[in-house]
Write an enzyme that holds these catalytic residues in place. Structure first.
Site, mmCIF file in Angstrom:
data_model
loop_
_atom_site.group_PDB
_atom_site.id
_atom_site.type_symbol
_atom_site.label_atom_id
_atom_site.label_comp_id
_atom_site.label_asym_id
_atom_site.label_seq_id
_atom_site.Cartn_x
_atom_site.Cartn_y
_atom_site.Cartn_z
ATOM 1 N N CYS A 87 2.615 52.018 3.953
ATOM 2 C CA CYS A 87 2.407 51.536 2.708
ATOM 3 C C CYS A 87 2.147 52.519 1.833
ATOM 4 C CB CYS A 87 1.597 50.233 2.706
ATOM 5 S SG CYS A 87 1.296 49.614 1.078
ATOM 6 N N CYS B 193 -5.343 49.838 -1.678
ATOM 7 C CA CYS B 193 -5.247 48.621 -1.311
ATOM 8 C C CYS B 193 -6.239 47.836 -0.687
ATOM 9 C CB CYS B 193 -3.866 48.036 -0.998
ATOM 10 S SG CYS B 193 -3.642 46.367 -0.561
ATOM 11 N N GLN C 149 -2.898 29.718 10.946
ATOM 12 C CA GLN C 149 -2.927 31.164 11.312
ATOM 13 C C GLN C 149 -1.629 32.129 10.746
ATOM 14 O OE1 GLN C 149 -5.369 32.742 12.752
ATOM 15 N NE2 GLN C 149 -6.302 31.219 13.968
ATOM 16 N N TYR D 150 -13.377 21.856 13.946
ATOM 17 C CA TYR D 150 -12.471 22.862 13.104
ATOM 18 C C TYR D 150 -11.159 23.060 13.252
ATOM 19 C CZ TYR D 150 -17.564 24.201 12.637
ATOM 20 O OH TYR D 150 -18.831 24.247 12.575
ATOM 21 N N ASP E 79 -13.321 26.338 16.412
ATOM 22 C CA ASP E 79 -12.725 27.676 15.733
ATOM 23 C C ASP E 79 -13.179 27.433 14.243
ATOM 24 O OD1 ASP E 79 -10.936 29.415 14.808
ATOM 25 O OD2 ASP E 79 -9.293 28.466 15.343
ATOM 26 N N CYS F 287 -13.170 34.310 14.137
ATOM 27 C CA CYS F 287 -12.446 35.551 13.389
ATOM 28 C C CYS F 287 -13.524 36.446 12.868
ATOM 29 C CB CYS F 287 -11.426 35.016 12.003
ATOM 30 S SG CYS F 287 -12.533 34.123 10.892
HETATM 31 C C1 LIG Z 1 -10.306 28.864 11.509
HETATM 32 S S1 LIG Z 1 -9.801 27.373 10.768
HETATM 33 C C2 LIG Z 1 -8.956 26.866 12.388
HETATM 34 C C3 LIG Z 1 -8.143 25.954 12.145
HETATM 35 C C4 LIG Z 1 -7.431 25.661 13.541
HETATM 36 N N1 LIG Z 1 -8.074 25.690 14.844
HETATM 37 C C5 LIG Z 1 -6.083 26.419 13.664
HETATM 38 O O1 LIG Z 1 -6.119 27.513 14.564
HETATM 39 O O2 LIG Z 1 -5.171 26.462 12.870
HETATM 40 C C6 LIG Z 1 -11.030 26.598 10.260
HETATM 41 C C7 LIG Z 1 -11.000 25.144 9.816
HETATM 42 O O3 LIG Z 1 -12.140 24.562 9.778
HETATM 43 C C8 LIG Z 1 -12.339 23.928 8.431
HETATM 44 N N2 LIG Z 1 -13.611 23.778 8.132
HETATM 45 C C9 LIG Z 1 -14.439 24.797 7.518
HETATM 46 N N3 LIG Z 1 -15.713 24.389 7.475
HETATM 47 C C10 LIG Z 1 -15.630 23.135 8.007
HETATM 48 C C11 LIG Z 1 -16.951 22.376 8.527
HETATM 49 N N4 LIG Z 1 -18.225 22.590 8.033
HETATM 50 N N5 LIG Z 1 -16.629 21.166 9.191
HETATM 51 C C12 LIG Z 1 -15.363 21.035 9.655
HETATM 52 N N6 LIG Z 1 -14.312 21.663 9.419
HETATM 53 C C13 LIG Z 1 -14.512 22.854 8.431
HETATM 54 C C14 LIG Z 1 -11.394 24.393 7.559
HETATM 55 O O4 LIG Z 1 -10.696 23.735 6.780
HETATM 56 C C15 LIG Z 1 -10.288 25.328 8.556
HETATM 57 O O5 LIG Z 1 -9.103 24.079 8.670
#
Ligand SMILES: C[S@@+](CC[C@H](N)C(=O)[O-])C[C@H]1O[C@@H](n2cnc3c(N)ncnc32)[C@H](O)[C@@H]1O
Length: 458
Positions: A74, A80, A292, A321, A389, A416
């Site tokens: 890029c 960026c 993702q 999550y 997650d 992450c």
């Molecule tokens: C990294 S993503 C993981 C989603 C899923 N495991 C995936 O791979 O698609 C984190 C998720 O946690 C949710 N989240 C963030 N804070 C939270 C909390 N305190 N309690 C429950 N969910 C939460 C977000 O909305 C998001 O959907």
């Protein structure tokens, strides 16, 4: 003693977690961060910022390039903020991510790093991102800049040609939409104590396998009549020209601040959801929900989570999550039951729809709310495994406390952010768990970000 503006010859030792070169000065006690420099290189750099314990320098010249240096794909890579490692070969990027994980475990968690495995490469190193968020900002010249934030700043680097990490489908969508989005009718957002303007961010998403796409415009207020007419023309242009285009949504976000999903999403024209295929599953997600960004690598990650659960994969699982249920579907294909927990309401709705669409609604259910609150109320159930997650900030301490209390046979933690992973693993290890394996996955090639799957047992 160095000062701002000084030009220094710097020898780069290592990288920090943001992919910046680190040079040590004054006997090692003072560090200089040099974005764009690689370990082993000697560079001439100008000091841009000087603090008590560190400084930041801009490269003027690389005197001895590393064998790992490569030409970025890029032309905007050095400015960026999106990619931090485009100037490094892909094998180097993978080694750097493994090292970033090891470093966080040792330094921030006081943990042994011997369970860390090599970083799993991404099936695609360019053209992999199924989502892009482009800030739109007022410029002092009175125009609008639509692009990516510059490194460590809210200045926008305008998107001039395509962004090489984006999926082809997003390039097609953006090339059709940009002439509309830059039109003065859609006044760009102006940050500050009294924000003004209309269009804040452009979010474009697609399914790598389904070819579907959707657009969400984050705006400061409800559109006025002429803005609405203009946006209708944009929507019709996209739906007539772009196969698989699902719809245009608006997210009305009047509050200042950086969290873009601070308001309410509503359909404008067409659908607000789209689909992606991962493994045998066709997964629905709504434009404001987490999904993702690297679909092909996410599939490998989810299969790995399932494998690492071993025989516990067939038991009762708690999944915290869970988002729209992408990983949940993989888990529910083997488990007797999966109790998912997710706070974002549109995501819990998609999860229920996804479970039903695959005939898994008897085995997969979701509790809506913050994990730390939901777990407090959850009866002390017996779970064979807990899968979690969380977002970059990691887990609330109450969540970790409750996991220790539930005492599952296995914990699989997907993260992450190595820094918060190290912090949270320390708590689980102090509570009696042992780290069995840590596998980094490259979900974000060309950037310094790394995803990790950790497996813990007693
Ligand atoms: C990294 S993503 C993981 C989603 C899923 N495991 C995936 O791979 O698609 C984190 C998720 O946690 C949710 N989240 C963030 N804070 C939270 C909390 N305190 N309690 C429950 N969910 C939460 C977000 O909305 C998001 O959907």
């Amino acid at each position: 003693m160095m000062n701002r503006g000084d030009i220094l010859r710097l020898r780069i030792d290592t990288l920090n977690s943001e992919g910046e070169g680190i040079a040590r000065e004054e006997g090692g006690s003072f560090v200089v961060f040099v974005p764009g420099a690689l370990p082993g290189e000697t560079v001439d750099g100008r000091i841009l910022l000087r603090k008590a314990r560190y400084a930041r320098a801009q490269i003027l010249q690389v005197l001895s390039p590393s064998p790992d240096r490569s030409t970025p794909s890029c032309p905007l890579a050095s400015r960026c903020g999106g990619c931090q490692l485009q100037h490094a070969s892909y094998p180097f990027q993978l080694r750097a991510k493994e090292e970033a994980l090891r470093d966080a475990l040792r330094r921030l968690g006081g943990l042994d790093d011997s369970a860390v495995e090599p970083c799993v490469p991404s099936p695609r190193v360019l053209g992999y991102r199924n989502k892009v968020v482009l800030p739109v900002r007022w410029t002092p010249e009175g125009g609008s800049a639509l692009g990516f934030y510059q490194r460590r700043s809210h200045q926008v680097v305008p998107l001039v040609s395509g962004c090489p990490v984006l999926e082809e489908r997003l390039h097609s969508l953006l090339s059709l939409a940009l002439p509309f989005l830059k039109d003065p009718i859609l006044q760009p957002y102006r940050e500050g104590t009294r924000p003004s303007g209309f269009l804040r961010e452009v979010v474009a998403r697609c399914g790598s396998r389904t070819g579907e796409s959707a657009l969400c415009l984050v705006v400061r207020r409800t559109p006025e009549r002429r803005e609405e007419t203009f946006l209708k023309a944009l929507h019709h242009h996209l739906s007539e020209t772009l196969p698989g285009f699902r719809g245009t949504a608006l997210h009305i976000a009047p509050q200042p601040g950086n969290f873009i999903w601070s308001g309410t999403t509503r359909p404008f024209l067409g659908a607000t959801d789209l689909h992606e295929s991962l493994g045998p599953y066709r997964i629905r997600f709504e434009v404001s929900s987490f999904f993702q960004v690297n679909s092909l690598q996410a599939e490998l990650l989810y299969e790995d989570v399932l494998e690492s659960l071993g025989e516990e994969a067939q038991g009762h699982l708690l999944e915290l999550y869970s988002g729209v249920g992408s990983l949940s579907l993989f888990l529910a294909s083997r488990a007797r039951s999966v109790q998912a927990v997710e706070e974002w309401l549109p995501a819990t709705e998609s999860l229920q729809a996804n479970a039903a669409a695959h005939g898994l609604e008897q085995r997969l259910s979701v509790l809506s709310g913050k994990a730390e609150d939901v777990l407090e109320k959850l009866a002390r159930d017996s779970f064979d495994g807990v899968v979690l997650d969380p977002p970059r900030g990691g887990c609330h301490p109450k969540v970790l406390e409750r996991i220790l209390d539930l005492d599952p046979k296995k914990v699989v933690y997907v993260s992450c952010n190595p820094a918060t992973l190290a912090r949270d693993l320390r708590i689980l290890v102090d509570g009696g768990f042992r780290i069995r394996s840590l596998r980094p996955f490259d979900l974000f090639p060309q950037t310094a970000h790394v995803e990790t799957r950790a497996l813990l047992t007693h």
